[in-house]
Scaffold this motif. Structure first.
Motif, PDB file in Angstrom:
ATOM      1  N   GLU A   1      80.615 -16.102  55.238  1.00  0.00           N
ATOM      2  CA  GLU A   1      79.764 -15.778  54.089  1.00  0.00           C
ATOM      3  C   GLU A   1      80.554 -16.049  52.820  1.00  0.00           C
ATOM      4  O   GLU A   1      81.778 -15.907  52.802  1.00  0.00           O
ATOM      5  CB  GLU A   1      79.387 -14.287  54.097  1.00  0.00           C
ATOM      6  N   ILE A   2      79.862 -16.409  51.770  1.00  0.00           N
ATOM      7  CA  ILE A   2      80.495 -16.496  50.461  1.00  0.00           C
ATOM      8  C   ILE A   2      80.173 -15.200  49.731  1.00  0.00           C
ATOM      9  O   ILE A   2      79.005 -14.842  49.564  1.00  0.00           O
ATOM     10  CB  ILE A   2      79.978 -17.703  49.641  1.00  0.00           C
ATOM     11  N   LEU A   3      81.223 -14.479  49.342  1.00  0.00           N
ATOM     12  CA  LEU A   3      81.057 -13.231  48.611  1.00  0.00           C
ATOM     13  C   LEU A   3      81.507 -13.438  47.175  1.00  0.00           C
ATOM     14  O   LEU A   3      82.536 -14.046  46.919  1.00  0.00           O
ATOM     15  CB  LEU A   3      81.900 -12.104  49.225  1.00  0.00           C
ATOM     16  N   ASN A   4      80.724 -12.917  46.251  1.00  0.00           N
ATOM     17  CA  ASN A   4      81.086 -12.937  44.842  1.00  0.00           C
ATOM     18  C   ASN A   4      81.693 -11.576  44.532  1.00  0.00           C
ATOM     19  O   ASN A   4      80.996 -10.574  44.541  1.00  0.00           O
ATOM     20  CB  ASN A   4      79.832 -13.203  43.994  1.00  0.00           C
ATOM     21  N   LEU A   5      82.999 -11.537  44.299  1.00  0.00           N
ATOM     22  CA  LEU A   5      83.720 -10.291  44.047  1.00  0.00           C
ATOM     23  C   LEU A   5      83.958 -10.086  42.563  1.00  0.00           C
ATOM     24  O   LEU A   5      84.298 -11.031  41.846  1.00  0.00           O
ATOM     25  CB  LEU A   5      85.092 -10.313  44.710  1.00  0.00           C
ATOM     26  N   THR A   6      83.836  -8.843  42.123  1.00  0.00           N
ATOM     27  CA  THR A   6      84.258  -8.459  40.784  1.00  0.00           C
ATOM     28  C   THR A   6      85.616  -7.794  40.926  1.00  0.00           C
ATOM     29  O   THR A   6      85.797  -6.921  41.775  1.00  0.00           O
ATOM     30  CB  THR A   6      83.244  -7.479  40.154  1.00  0.00           C
TER      31      THR A   6
END
Length: 114
Positions: free
Chosen positions: A55-60
């Protein structure tokens, strides 16, 4: 707000897109900051692979939590990852999802070289 800890110890994680400043307001270009600490927030996309799925996760991540060269494809370690469900309504349409936040993203290439 409810937070769900994410165990990343058994996953392979690498940078999909290098860190960029998180934008709080697209019209003004205002950069997002942490409400509690005032730290500048960054976003970094990572490929999270485990059990044959990716999965591609967008992390802050706070800017101070980014260490090492985080170019595309760099293997990284994630520290303190939590998932937060969210929901909002805009123009009568409800939207929902899960946001991901980490305390730190650390390059494993830098760790191996040292």
């Amino acid at each position: 707000m409810r937070q769900i800890p994410v165990d990343t110890s058994a996953a392979m994680v690498m940078v999909a897109q290098p860190p960029t400043p998180k934008i709080a307001n697209r019209q003004t270009g205002e950069v997002a900051t942490d409400r509690e600490t005032g730290a500048t927030l960054m976003t970094v996309d990572v490929m999270f692979a485990m059990d044959g799925n990716a999965e591609i996760l967008n992390l802050t991540v706070p800017q101070s939590g980014i260490s090492g060269e985080l170019a595309m494809g760099t293997p990284v370690a994630l520290t303190g990852v939590v998932a937060r469900p969210w929901e909002n309504e805009f123009n009568g349409q409800k939207r929902h999802g899960i946001s991901f936040r980490a305390v730190a993203v650390t390059s494993l290439v830098a760790a191996k070289a040292a």
